[in-house]
Write a protein that holds these residues in place. Structure first.
Motif, PDB file in Angstrom:
ATOM      1  N   UNK A 203      23.685  47.668  45.588  1.00  0.00           N
ATOM      2  CA  UNK A 203      23.155  47.163  46.784  1.00  0.00           C
ATOM      3  C   UNK A 203      24.188  46.616  47.842  1.00  0.00           C
ATOM      4  N   UNK A 204      23.928  47.060  49.114  1.00  0.00           N
ATOM      5  CA  UNK A 204      24.838  46.703  50.134  1.00  0.00           C
ATOM      6  C   UNK A 204      26.023  47.749  50.308  1.00  0.00           C
ATOM      7  N   UNK A 205      25.846  48.960  49.740  1.00  0.00           N
ATOM      8  CA  UNK A 205      26.887  49.918  49.992  1.00  0.00           C
ATOM      9  C   UNK A 205      26.010  51.053  50.726  1.00  0.00           C
ATOM     10  N   UNK A 206      26.884  51.721  51.488  1.00  0.00           N
ATOM     11  CA  UNK A 206      26.282  53.046  52.184  1.00  0.00           C
ATOM     12  C   UNK A 206      26.835  54.144  51.623  1.00  0.00           C
ATOM     13  N   UNK A 207      25.710  55.030  51.838  1.00  0.00           N
ATOM     14  CA  UNK A 207      26.130  56.547  51.318  1.00  0.00           C
ATOM     15  C   UNK A 207      27.221  57.128  52.037  1.00  0.00           C
ATOM     16  N   UNK A 208      27.107  56.974  53.474  1.00  0.00           N
ATOM     17  CA  UNK A 208      27.940  57.756  54.199  1.00  0.00           C
ATOM     18  C   UNK A 208      28.777  56.568  54.939  1.00  0.00           C
ATOM     19  N   UNK A 209      30.158  56.843  54.890  1.00  0.00           N
ATOM     20  CA  UNK A 209      31.056  55.925  55.430  1.00  0.00           C
ATOM     21  C   UNK A 209      31.059  55.951  57.222  1.00  0.00           C
ATOM     22  N   UNK A 210      31.493  54.921  57.499  1.00  0.00           N
ATOM     23  CA  UNK A 210      31.364  54.922  59.151  1.00  0.00           C
ATOM     24  C   UNK A 210      32.509  55.615  59.700  1.00  0.00           C
ATOM     25  N   UNK A 211      32.120  56.548  60.835  1.00  0.00           N
ATOM     26  CA  UNK A 211      32.889  57.577  61.318  1.00  0.00           C
ATOM     27  C   UNK A 211      33.083  57.067  62.715  1.00  0.00           C
ATOM     28  N   UNK A 212      34.200  56.770  63.370  1.00  0.00           N
ATOM     29  CA  UNK A 212      34.115  56.421  64.747  1.00  0.00           C
ATOM     30  C   UNK A 212      34.270  57.892  65.592  1.00  0.00           C
ATOM     31  N   UNK A 213      33.077  58.319  65.985  1.00  0.00           N
ATOM     32  CA  UNK A 213      33.054  59.537  66.863  1.00  0.00           C
ATOM     33  C   UNK A 213      33.097  59.218  68.406  1.00  0.00           C
TER      34      UNK A 213
END
Length: 102
Positions: A2-12
């Motif tokens: 719980x609390x994890x993202x499947x896709x990491x943040x990408x600074x687009x």
């Protein structure tokens, strides 16, 4: 897990702001509100980092366009502001945090 993202943040280098003026606001008044928000964005983000600002105000003309839209626009005054930054820019999350305090 719980609390994890499947896709990491990408600074687009892109931000989307949804603006909802008071119910019943005419589109002409909404355009003035959007223009004042745009000027604040231009004041906050240096010109060397800001690529474009696009305002989408109001509802689509037909139901089919509304059905395939990913916006939560529900009136003539509602809309989205799309902000694109140039390739060399400060972190987008920093600008997002600053815009939320305005």
């Amino acid at each position: 897990m719980i609390g994890q993202n499947f896709f990491p943040y990408v600074d687009a280098g892109q931000m989307l702001l949804h603006v909802r003026p008071p119910t019943g606001t005419r589109i002409e008044e909404a355009a003035a509100i959007f223009a004042s928000i745009d000027s604040e964005i231009r004041r906050l983000i240096p010109p060397g980092e800001l690529d474009s600002i696009l305002d989408n105000i109001g509802l689509p003309n037909s139901g089919i366009n509304l059905a395939f839209s990913d916006s939560v626009t529900n009136g003539n005054g509602d809309g989205d502001i799309l902000i694109s930054l140039k390739p060399k820019h400060h972190p987008t999350l920093d600008y997002t945090r600053k815009l939320r305090t305005l």
